[in-house]
Design a protein around this motif. Structure first.
Motif, short mmCIF file in Angstrom:
data_model
loop_
_atom_site.label_atom_id
_atom_site.label_comp_id
_atom_site.label_asym_id
_atom_site.label_seq_id
_atom_site.Cartn_x
_atom_site.Cartn_y
_atom_site.Cartn_z
N THR A 44 0.84 -1.19 0.00
CA THR A 44 0.00 0.00 0.00
C THR A 44 0.88 1.24 0.00
O THR A 44 2.10 1.17 0.21
CB THR A 44 -0.91 0.02 1.24
OG1 THR A 44 -0.10 0.24 2.41
CG2 THR A 44 -1.67 -1.29 1.39
N SER A 45 0.26 2.38 -0.23
CA SER A 45 1.02 3.63 -0.25
C SER A 45 1.54 3.99 1.14
O SER A 45 2.45 4.82 1.26
CB SER A 45 0.12 4.77 -0.76
OG SER A 45 -0.99 4.96 0.11
N GLU A 54 -6.87 0.59 -3.45
CA GLU A 54 -6.53 1.59 -2.44
C GLU A 54 -6.68 2.99 -3.01
O GLU A 54 -6.31 3.24 -4.17
CB GLU A 54 -5.08 1.40 -1.97
CG GLU A 54 -4.69 2.38 -0.87
CD GLU A 54 -3.19 2.46 -0.65
OE1 GLU A 54 -2.44 1.96 -1.52
OE2 GLU A 54 -2.76 3.03 0.36
N THR A 114 -4.92 6.02 -2.89
CA THR A 114 -3.57 6.38 -2.47
C THR A 114 -3.48 7.80 -1.94
O THR A 114 -2.50 8.15 -1.29
CB THR A 114 -2.59 6.21 -3.65
OG1 THR A 114 -3.03 6.99 -4.76
CG2 THR A 114 -2.50 4.75 -4.07
N GLY A 146 -4.91 6.72 1.69
CA GLY A 146 -4.54 5.43 2.27
C GLY A 146 -5.73 4.55 2.59
O GLY A 146 -5.58 3.51 3.25
N GLY A 149 4.07 2.29 -8.21
CA GLY A 149 2.80 2.84 -7.77
C GLY A 149 1.92 3.30 -8.91
O GLY A 149 0.83 3.79 -8.68
#
Length: 727
Positions: free
Chosen positions: A578-579, A613, A615, A618, A722
């Motif tokens: 995830t970010s 997600e 980003t 979050g 990403g």
């Protein structure tokens, strides 16, 4: 519950082979249409295919294998790989769920005893009224989904056989079982397509031996007669005193066969109408035939088509063709436009305004498609292998990049949107300068099969200045680099498969093992002592790697894992960072876990069909197949957006700018906005697109019903950079 209430029109068959079961009285057919995560069963009246009911089993493992009607037509059993569900279609109610049993399934004539198989492959009898089970024993050969039941009319003996082809070993074995008391009576080598007539005679085909057989019942007049099978047919269906034979997915007609002599009596299922192009063999070939009385249901392959035939008059009474299907739906980075790919004739790519639902463009084409981050350009596959490039939201005719011969399997833009890399079935990788429509690089030995299977054919560095790819030729160095600024191709020494960029100057690849290669020198600078190169997610400082059934974190320079996060994992479905630096682990069985780098489990969720997600915040967006649930970066619930059973979600995508969410599933796509609530974009029947925002309803006429297919790419992003993975 009235199953006909709010029943939408039946819009056609999905791609693949539907599962059929004709009701014993011949007045209806159950049509099961199953994809991963979705299981729908329609009850259609014959011969017009008018919808009577729609069933959605609560299947935990919804791979639909078999449907079976009770002999009185009152109950329908739905067999999946994980459970068997019994429904009363007239009431639209589930009668019982038989966990631990699986297809093949069949009802004993004249009663409510259902026969299925347990997890060990043993034949099991279930009294549906009481739920009592009796394990009868395993078959002589392993059970698979091709096992069929053939009942003697009195219901006291059953033959279990396997579909066979005229080749050694394909016929398998058939078994005779007595049921009062239960016992295996005989094993018949190579026999299949077994049929009992009203006099108790047992007819069968022996495709391996090219023979038809009929056995007179046991007793003083016991007798075995044999006749040769005619050349050609390999699949069969019994129609009273006749046998119908055809070659699956090759023959457009079936042959009528006299089972006593093996003589051919002519062809049947000859379509003299112009409803479909008979020259297209794949679209017209027979996949399955089911006969009830003097009616035959004929399922044709290719784009599925179901026909109801009168065998006495040899006429097709009615037919239903394939539904128009949605291959993909995706929001543009800003969330302003919704792009869909529709499987139709011809296939088309459509663009809708996500807020007004007004059409902004439609072209003949299909995936793959690609949009560069932060740019309005849009590329997709057009007819004859051409790549079409347009600007989203503009009406100008698309530019054509001409060169590939046949299908294109992968498209990816450079970060600045100037160059596009493509791989195709012609075995070439090509890089295009889109502004000039010029091909600036071609490699004739690209691993196109890898691209088709979901491995990117070309992999751009995050800054878009270097392209890496692997080839299939016999040169010592199988991977290569293209320096865009210098227009120079260099070998990636000893690398066989490019996996991912770590940053602009380092990339991860496979050679004799897993290693990091330097962009400037093209040489490995660090070998990673990892046990295997299974599914992985890359970060500049470490990677997460699944090997065997464990998930571990590794720092590149260390010989031992930093920490083993999870063990005993089910089959891999998705893995990504995830970010906010946690790991998303999605495994088959729809289990989702959010894991911190120190091994803490932040979220452990069952029933997660899809995830993406936001980003910018979050926030994790998780679908259970209908609703969307929102979780923060630590796994705490922060929101819940309610959907409806009319829109089954298979994929979730959050626009790069955040806020906007796109989902698509069974024949519909939906656009959601977290702050504004739910905005739906649906395609119910033939009535057009329906949108709802609060109490406001909009409609755009002229749309087709949509459907869903599986996207590749895990969570929809390259873990190294990403960037969103183009659909």
């Amino acid at each position: 519950m009235d199953p006909t209430r709010h029943l939408e029109p039946f819009t056609g068959l999905d791609l693949g082979n539907p599962v059929l079961a004709a009701r014993p009285d011949g007045g209806a057919v159950a049509v099961g249409q199953a994809q991963v995560g979705i299981c729908d069963v329609w009850i259609l009246a014959l011969p017009a295919f008018t919808p009577l009911a729609r069933i959605r089993p609560r299947a935990s493992d919804p791979y639909l294998d078999r449907l079976a009607w009770s002999s009185d037509g009152a109950l329908l059993a739905i067999g999946t790989r994980g459970a068997v569900y019994v429904w009363d279609p007239a009431r639209g109610e589930e009668v019982c769920a038989l966990e631990g049993l699986r297809a093949p399934i069949s009802w004993r004539p004249g009663g409510r005893a259902l026969y299925a198989f347990d997890a060990d492959g043993a034949l099991t009898r279930v009294d549906v009224g009481s739920g009592a089970r009796e394990r009868l024993g395993p078959l002589a050969a392993p059970v698979h989904h091709g096992v069929e039941f053939s009942w003697r009319p009195d219901g006291r003996r059953v033959a279990l056989w396997r579909r066979g082809y005229r080749a050694p070993g394909y016929g398998g074995t058939a078994e005779l079982w007595d049921l009062d008391p239960p016992a295996r009576v005989e094993v018949l080598e190579g026999e299949s397509y077994i049929h009992w007539d009203a006099r108790g005679r047992r007819w069968s085909c022996a495709p391996d031996q090219g023979l038809l057989r009929v056995r007179i019942p046991d007793g003083p007049l016991a007798e075995l007669r044999e006749a040769p099978l005619p050349e050609g047919p390999q699949d069969f269906a019994w129609a009273g005193a006749e046998l119908l034979g055809w070659m699956r997915l090759l023959d457009e007609t079936a042959t009528r066969i006299d089972p006593t002599t093996g003589a051919s009596l002519g062809a049947v299922f000859i379509d003299d109408t112009d409803e479909h192009d008979a020259s297209e063999e794949e679209a017209a070939s027979i996949a399955e035939v089911q006969v009830v009385g003097r009616r035959a249901l004929v399922l044709r392959g290719g784009p599925s088509r179901l026909e109801c035939w009168d065998l006495d008059d040899a006429v097709c009474l009615s037919a239903v063709g394939p539904s128009v299907t949605l291959e993909a739906a995706r929001l543009t980075p800003s969330g302003a436009l919704l792009v869909t790919s529709v499987f139709a004739d011809p296939p088309r790519v459509e663009v809708l305004d996500a807020t007004t639902l007004r059409p902004r463009g439609r072209w003949t084409g299909w995936p793959p498609w690609a949009t560069p981050p932060g740019h309005a350009r849009f590329a997709f596959q057009g007819p004859d292998g051409d790549i079409l490039v347009t600007r989203l939201g503009h009406d100008a005719a698309p530019l054509a990049l001409v060169g590939h011969v046949g299908d294109v399997f992968d498209l990816d833009w450079s970060a600045d949107g100037r160059h596009l890399v493509s791989t195709g079935i012609d075995g070439t990788l090509r890089v295009w300068d889109v502004d000039t429509r010029r091909e600036v690089l071609r490699d004739q030995s690209t691993d196109w099969l890898g691209s088709w299977a979901g491995v990117p054919g070309g992999c751009w560095s995050p800054d878009g200045r270097t392209l890496a790819w692997h080839t299939t030729d016999d040169t010592p160095q199988d991977a290569r680099l293209w320096d865009r600024d210098r227009d120079r191709v260099r070998p990636l020494h000893d690398a066989e498969q490019v996996l991912a960029w770590i940053d602009d100057d380092r990339l991860l690849a496979l050679g004799e093992g897993l290693a990091i290669w330097d962009r400037l020198s093209g040489a490995p600078v660090l070998w990673c002592p990892l046990p295997s190169a299974g599914p992985l997610a890359v970060r500049p400082d470490m990677l997460a790697l699944r090997h065997d059934d464990a998930l571990s974190l590794w720092r590149y320079e260390h010989a031992e894992p930093l920490v083993t996060l999870l063990q005993g994992l089910a089959a891999h479905q998705g893995l990504g960072w995830t970010s906010r630096g946690a790991l998303l682990v999605h495994t088959f069985g729809d289990r989702l876990r959010l894991v911190a780098p120190d091994g803490r489990i932040l979220l452990d969720l069952e029933g997660a069909r899809a995830v993406d997600e936001d980003t910018t915040t979050g926030t994790l967006v998780v679908s259970d197949g209908i609703d969307l649930r929102l979780f923060d970066a630590q796994g705490a619930p922060v929101g819940h957006l309610r959907g409806s059973t009319g829109h089954r979600v298979r994929h979730v995508q959050v626009a790069e700018g955040g806020g906007w969410i796109c989902t698509h599933g069974t024949r519909s796509a939906a656009v959601w906005h977290v702050a504004r609530g739910l905005q739906r974009v649906e395609h119910p029947g033939q009535e057009g697109v329906l949108a709802q925002e609060g109490d406001r309803v909009l409609r755009w006429d002229g749309a087709e019903p949509l459907y869903e297919v599986t996207w590749r790419g895990g969570f929809g992003r390259y873990a190294s950079s990403g960037r969103k993975l183009n659909g």
